[in-house]
Scaffold this motif. Structure first.
Motif, PDB file in Angstrom:
ATOM      1  N   THR A 118     127.223 -63.531  93.366  1.00 29.38           N
ATOM      2  CA  THR A 118     128.124 -62.371  93.333  1.00 29.38           C
ATOM      3  C   THR A 118     129.523 -62.708  92.832  1.00 29.38           C
ATOM      4  N   ARG A 119     129.749 -63.950  92.455  1.00 27.09           N
ATOM      5  CA  ARG A 119     131.057 -64.350  91.937  1.00 27.09           C
ATOM      6  C   ARG A 119     130.877 -65.086  90.612  1.00 27.09           C
ATOM      7  N   TYR A 120     131.881 -65.017  89.770  1.00 26.57           N
ATOM      8  CA  TYR A 120     131.840 -65.766  88.518  1.00 26.57           C
ATOM      9  C   TYR A 120     133.254 -66.152  88.110  1.00 26.57           C
ATOM     10  N   GLU A 121     133.343 -67.194  87.295  1.00 26.63           N
ATOM     11  CA  GLU A 121     134.630 -67.710  86.847  1.00 26.63           C
ATOM     12  C   GLU A 121     134.928 -67.177  85.448  1.00 26.63           C
ATOM     13  N   THR A 122     136.160 -66.787  85.235  1.00 23.28           N
ATOM     14  CA  THR A 122     136.554 -66.247  83.935  1.00 23.28           C
ATOM     15  C   THR A 122     137.982 -66.667  83.625  1.00 23.28           C
ATOM     16  N   THR A 123     138.415 -66.377  82.408  1.00 23.05           N
ATOM     17  CA  THR A 123     139.776 -66.696  81.978  1.00 23.05           C
ATOM     18  C   THR A 123     140.662 -65.469  82.140  1.00 23.05           C
ATOM     19  N   ALA A 124     141.814 -65.669  82.737  1.00 23.35           N
ATOM     20  CA  ALA A 124     142.761 -64.581  82.948  1.00 23.35           C
ATOM     21  C   ALA A 124     144.116 -64.961  82.364  1.00 23.35           C
ATOM     22  N   THR A 125     144.911 -63.959  82.068  1.00 26.71           N
ATOM     23  CA  THR A 125     146.233 -64.165  81.478  1.00 26.71           C
ATOM     24  C   THR A 125     147.308 -63.779  82.488  1.00 26.71           C
ATOM     25  N   GLY A 159     150.309 -64.950  91.898  1.00 27.16           N
ATOM     26  CA  GLY A 159     150.731 -64.411  90.615  1.00 27.16           C
ATOM     27  C   GLY A 159     149.791 -63.307  90.149  1.00 27.16           C
ATOM     28  N   GLU A 160     150.301 -62.432  89.329  1.00 24.32           N
ATOM     29  CA  GLU A 160     149.490 -61.333  88.794  1.00 24.32           C
ATOM     30  C   GLU A 160     148.855 -61.753  87.484  1.00 24.32           C
ATOM     31  N   VAL A 161     147.540 -61.532  87.350  1.00 19.10           N
ATOM     32  CA  VAL A 161     146.820 -61.914  86.133  1.00 19.10           C
ATOM     33  C   VAL A 161     145.982 -60.733  85.648  1.00 19.10           C
ATOM     34  N   GLY A 169     135.631 -57.142  90.529  1.00 23.96           N
ATOM     35  CA  GLY A 169     136.821 -57.486  89.763  1.00 23.96           C
ATOM     36  C   GLY A 169     138.001 -57.938  90.582  1.00 23.96           C
ATOM     37  N   GLU A 170     137.765 -58.404  91.811  1.00 23.94           N
ATOM     38  CA  GLU A 170     138.834 -58.903  92.660  1.00 23.94           C
ATOM     39  C   GLU A 170     138.818 -60.429  92.677  1.00 23.94           C
ATOM     40  N   THR A 187     144.690 -58.331  88.813  1.00 26.64           N
ATOM     41  CA  THR A 187     144.573 -58.737  90.208  1.00 26.64           C
ATOM     42  C   THR A 187     145.567 -59.845  90.476  1.00 26.64           C
ATOM     43  N   ARG A 188     145.612 -60.281  91.714  1.00 30.28           N
ATOM     44  CA  ARG A 188     146.534 -61.363  92.093  1.00 30.28           C
ATOM     45  C   ARG A 188     145.716 -62.566  92.531  1.00 30.28           C
ATOM     46  N   THR A 189     146.218 -63.726  92.161  1.00 30.55           N
ATOM     47  CA  THR A 189     145.544 -64.964  92.510  1.00 30.55           C
ATOM     48  C   THR A 189     146.577 -66.068  92.650  1.00 30.55           C
ATOM     49  N   GLU A 190     146.152 -67.220  93.114  1.00 32.32           N
ATOM     50  CA  GLU A 190     147.047 -68.360  93.258  1.00 32.32           C
ATOM     51  C   GLU A 190     147.107 -69.138  91.946  1.00 32.32           C
TER      52      GLU A 190
END
Length: 207
Positions: free
Chosen positions: A76-83, A106-108, A142-143, A120-123
């Motif tokens: 149910t989770r996957y890794e992706t590239t965010a800006t 930080g907001e990505v 998408g969280e 969303t926000r992440t570390e």
């Protein structure tokens, strides 16, 4: 008043006694002393027998639970590239070991597997400028989230629960012994009061 029986006083504290004195025959040894000795031995053996069993059972149950959790997370989770949409805060000690371990919220922005753009926000590491790319784990909704549990995390958490189980058994045994000793002490004091009520009139004389 003359002839009244003085109240019973608790017996003085016992003098230092040799180890295992309750197992040795002597005229002052009470049946409650023998019972307390056997009770202590029985509880000790019970704890020594139950602790390993509880440890194995709890560790196995925890391992299966966390393995199921890890499998569900992997599905149910996957890794992706965010800006990064905004500059991340700078650490007060640039170049330090602490900076390498510190993460700031930080907001990505990223694109989901369905092609929708989400924010969303992440570390993120400190000092990153807006526009930099970071790798993030996201849910199907998408969280941002944590990556699935690793084998090492599953193992360490299972061992933690196993340790808690062993400590719990030991504490339960200690609590049972303490309650039994308290009950025996009350019984001894009650017997002492009864014996004193029978003996005191022989020592008191009317005035």
């Amino acid at each position: 008043m003359a002839g009244e029986t003085p109240p019973a006083q608790p017996p003085p504290g016992p003098p230092p006694r040799p180890l295992l004195w309750r197992w040795r025959r002597n005229p002052l040894r009470r049946r409650t002393d023998v019972f307390q000795a056997w009770l202590g031995l029985g509880l000790l053996l019970a704890v020594l027998a139950a602790a390993p069993v509880a440890t194995v059972l709890v560790a196995d149950a925890a391992r299966r639970h966390y393995e199921d959790t890890a499998r569900h997370q992997a599905l149910t989770r996957y890794e992706t590239t965010a800006t990064l949409t905004r500059d991340a805060p700078r650490h007060p000690e640039p170049g330090s070991d602490e900076e390498k371990k510190t993460r700031y919220p930080g907001e990505v922005r990223f694109v989901t597997r369905e092609g929708r753009t989400r924010t969303t926000r992440t570390e993120v590491p400190p000092g990153l400028p807006a526009g930099d790319e970071v790798r993030v784990w996201v849910t199907a909704d998408g969280e941002a989230t944590d990556p699935p549990l690793t084998r090492e995390q599953v193992r360490s958490r299972s061992m933690g629960w196993a340790l808690l189980a062993a400590v719990g058994v030991a504490l339960a045994g200690a609590a049972a012994h303490a309650l039994a000793v308290l009950a025996l002490r009350r019984r001894n004091l009650a017997d002492w009061a009864t014996a004193w009520a029978e003996t005191a009139p022989r020592w008191t004389t009317p005035t």
